[in-house]
Design an enzyme around this catalytic site. Structure first.
Site, PDB file in Angstrom:
ATOM      1  N   SER A   1     -26.299  22.758  59.860  1.00  0.00           N
ATOM      2  CA  SER A   1     -26.525  23.946  60.929  1.00  0.00           C
ATOM      3  C   SER A   1     -27.629  23.948  61.362  1.00  0.00           C
ATOM      4  CB  SER A   1     -26.356  25.308  60.103  1.00  0.00           C
ATOM      5  OG  SER A   1     -26.862  26.355  60.642  1.00  0.00           O
TER       6      SER A   1
ATOM      7  N   TYR B   1     -29.134  30.745  52.969  1.00  0.00           N
ATOM      8  CA  TYR B   1     -28.394  29.946  53.928  1.00  0.00           C
ATOM      9  C   TYR B   1     -29.162  28.660  54.510  1.00  0.00           C
ATOM     10  CZ  TYR B   1     -25.095  28.493  57.356  1.00  0.00           C
ATOM     11  OH  TYR B   1     -24.355  27.887  58.145  1.00  0.00           O
TER      12      TYR B   1
END
Length: 241
Positions: free
Chosen positions: A139, A152
């Protein structure tokens, strides 16, 4: 399967929706026999019914033994495994002071341990054959941290670091790629229970790219010459800064 020109076999985790479904579809369209895995058996069955060349296998990447058994069975039946796309991930964002510890644990289990389990299940087969291609879906959170995304982003930075370590340790015949998507239209945000994070994500996701854009990036890396290692690709909306 033609022994002189065998069909390449690709494993895709988290293939039931979003980016994983798009990757599985694209690789099958490009001529791979795709082993599609996820927890939701009904979604996998639907994918297999719609896309020729997809073989559905419900499995949770947190279950290391089940993943090892699956990969060993794939190699026993098909004689090879050529590509492993570690895509399974969850994203229940929240501020640290929200104290949603169980959600943090789930992110660590799926995003980090799930990646390690996938590597563990496949690496021995790649090493024995001195060929293969690992692809990790990380990501942009591997490179930057936003409020509500501390855990995250931490898991995605871990995914980036683990994959880079894998690249450095692997034999020359093994290729390793990290694909880091920005904002993508997917179900990831549906798992956010924290109101602050949910509201922030609604604004953040106004300009999202289709999951097929990430699948295109994976297909590019996988489709390059075997002597070329595309180590990292970042793909995000033009409007995302």
């Amino acid at each position: 399967m033609n022994d002189t020109n065998p069909t390449p076999v690709a494993l895709v985790t988290g293939a039931s929706s979003g980016i994983g479904r798009a990757i599985a579809t694209r690789l099958a369209q490009d001529g791979h026999h795709v082993i599609a895995t996820a927890r939701r058996a009904d979604r996998l069955a639907d994918l297999a019914a719609q896309v020729p060349g997809v073989e559905p296998h419900p499995v949770d990447v947190v279950d290391r033994d089940a993943l090892v058994t699956l990969v060993d069975d794939v190699v026993a039946r098909h004689g090879r495994i050529d590509v492993a796309v570690a895509n399974a991930g969850v994203m229940p964002l929240s501020r640290l002071d929200a104290g949603l510890v169980q959600e943090w644990d789930r992110m660590v289990d799926v995003n980090v341990r799930g990646l390690l389990h996938t590597i563990h299940a496949v690496l021995g087969h790649f090493t024995s054959a001195d060929r293969g291609h690992f692809v990790t879906t990380a990501s942009v959170g591997a490179h930057e941290v936003d409020a509500t995304a501390a855990v995250y982003a931490g898991t995605k930075h871990a995914a980036w670091a683990i994959t880079e370590g894998l690249r450095l340790e692997s034999s020359p015949g093994i290729r390793v790629t990290t694909v880091s998507p920005g904002v993508v239209a997917s179900e990831l945000a549906a798992g956010i229970t924290d109101p602050t994070a949910r509201d922030a994500m609604a604004v953040y996701r106004r300009h999202a790219i289709a999951p097929e854009a990430v699948a295109d990036a994976v297909a590019y890396a996988v489709g390059t010459s075997p002597d070329i290692d595309v180590n990292e690709i970042l793909v995000r909306p033009v409007r995302q800064r």
